[in-house]
Design a protein around this motif. Structure first.
Motif, short mmCIF file in Angstrom:
data_model
loop_
_atom_site.label_atom_id
_atom_site.label_comp_id
_atom_site.label_asym_id
_atom_site.label_seq_id
_atom_site.Cartn_x
_atom_site.Cartn_y
_atom_site.Cartn_z
N TRP A 1 -2.80 -13.63 -14.77
CA TRP A 1 -2.00 -13.83 -13.48
C TRP A 1 -3.06 -14.78 -12.46
CZ3 TRP A 1 -4.98 -9.67 -14.72
CH2 TRP A 1 -6.09 -9.13 -13.76
N SER A 2 -2.11 -15.29 -11.72
CA SER A 2 -3.02 -16.04 -10.71
C SER A 2 -3.08 -15.39 -9.49
CB SER A 2 -1.72 -17.34 -10.05
OG SER A 2 -1.49 -18.04 -11.04
N TRP A 3 -4.37 -15.92 -8.78
CA TRP A 3 -4.97 -15.34 -7.50
C TRP A 3 -4.96 -16.33 -6.57
CZ3 TRP A 3 -10.33 -14.83 -5.93
CH2 TRP A 3 -10.35 -14.25 -4.66
N ASN A 4 -4.94 -16.03 -5.48
CA ASN A 4 -4.96 -16.81 -4.15
C ASN A 4 -3.81 -18.05 -4.45
OD1 ASN A 4 -6.69 -16.05 -2.05
ND2 ASN A 4 -8.62 -16.63 -3.37
N VAL A 5 -2.62 -17.56 -4.48
CA VAL A 5 -1.45 -18.46 -4.61
C VAL A 5 -1.08 -18.98 -3.22
CG1 VAL A 5 0.91 -18.61 -5.08
CG2 VAL A 5 -0.72 -17.23 -6.75
N LEU B 1 3.62 -9.45 -3.30
CA LEU B 1 4.58 -10.49 -3.39
C LEU B 1 4.57 -10.90 -4.94
CD1 LEU B 1 3.90 -12.73 -0.12
CD2 LEU B 1 5.88 -10.84 -0.64
N PRO B 2 5.89 -11.30 -5.50
CA PRO B 2 5.96 -11.87 -6.80
C PRO B 2 5.57 -13.08 -7.21
CG PRO B 2 8.27 -11.91 -5.84
CD PRO B 2 7.14 -11.18 -4.67
N VAL B 3 4.22 -13.62 -7.06
CA VAL B 3 3.82 -14.62 -7.01
C VAL B 3 2.81 -14.84 -8.09
CG1 VAL B 3 4.22 -15.24 -4.49
CG2 VAL B 3 2.22 -14.40 -5.05
N LYS B 4 2.51 -14.03 -8.70
CA LYS B 4 1.42 -13.99 -9.74
C LYS B 4 1.55 -15.04 -10.72
CE LYS B 4 -0.65 -9.54 -8.51
NZ LYS B 4 0.45 -9.26 -7.25
#
Length: 232
Positions: free
Chosen positions: A171-175, A214-217
């Motif tokens: 997963w992404s972090w600091n989006v 939030l669903p941004v990962k």
């Protein structure tokens, strides 16, 4: 990473929004794992994240290639050893959890480092990795920190799976803060972890905290996290 940079990290990590939120991410993964066991923090610098492991009940040791980092970690009460990420001074199959946060992008032979992480894990053990991602974010900040690459999702998966580990999640972090980080780092000539005004630091952490919910990962971020395990 040289002695001055290690000391800078130690000075800011307890208050910096970046380090505090990353520790919170580690804590969430530890809760998902459940019962604590033996853990190793690879590329631990001054042992700040190793202390997070210990605070959650893990029998944790730190390894870093810098003698200064090892001395600092020991001065902070952390069991620490000097060693290269690609050649760990640790027994095989000994650890239930291995962590390497922002390490692989500094290692010329990242596949050897990933293989070492797999080697020291017991069958069924868990690995947690974070790396700087996306070459479009490359700046003087990366050069100062001694990075040799930034990763795509595919490249990170290939390195982890090439070591014989199975990726459970990536997963992404600091989006949400990616535009801010990109702007700051492309303006800066070097080190980018200076102390922010407390109000600015609190605001940045609030945004990073909001991101958890939030669903941004799966969107582009600044960092990639991956959790993997060694097959039984």
């Amino acid at each position: 990473m040289d002695t001055i940079e290690i000391q800078r990290i130690a000075e800011v990590e307890d208050e910096s929004w970046w380090y505090r939120e990353r520790r919170a991410a580690v804590a969430r993964e530890l809760r998902r794992i459940g019962t604590p066991g033996r853990a190793v923090d690879i590329g631990a610098a001054g042992g700040g994240n190793t202390r997070v492991l210990a605070a959650h009940g893990w029998d944790a040791v730190a390894v870093d290639g810098s003698p200064a980092a090892v001395r600092l970690a020991r001065a902070r009460g952390v069991e620490a050893y000097e060693g290269d990420a690609a050649y760990l001074p640790l027994p095989s199959g000994h650890f239930d959890f291995a962590m390497a946060l922002d390490v692989l992008e500094h290692v010329e032979d990242d596949r050897a480092a990933a293989a070492e992480m797999a080697r020291v894990l017991r069958p069924g053990g868990t690995a947690l990795v974070s790396v700087a991602c996306d070459l479009s974010l490359w700046s003087a900040h990366d050069v100062v920190l001694g990075r040799v690459r930034r990763y795509s999702r595919r490249a990170l998966a290939e390195v982890i799976e090439g070591a014989g580990l199975l990726v459970d999640r990536m997963w992404s972090w600091n989006v949400l803060l990616r535009p801010f980080v990109r702007w700051r780092r492309h303006r800066a000539a070097g080190w980018g972890l200076e102390r922010f005004h407390p109000a600015v630091n609190a605001g940045l952490r609030a945004v990073a905290t909001l991101e958890r919910h939030l669903p941004v990962k799966q969107l582009p971020g600044v960092t990639l996290f991956a959790r993997a395990h060694r097959p039984v």
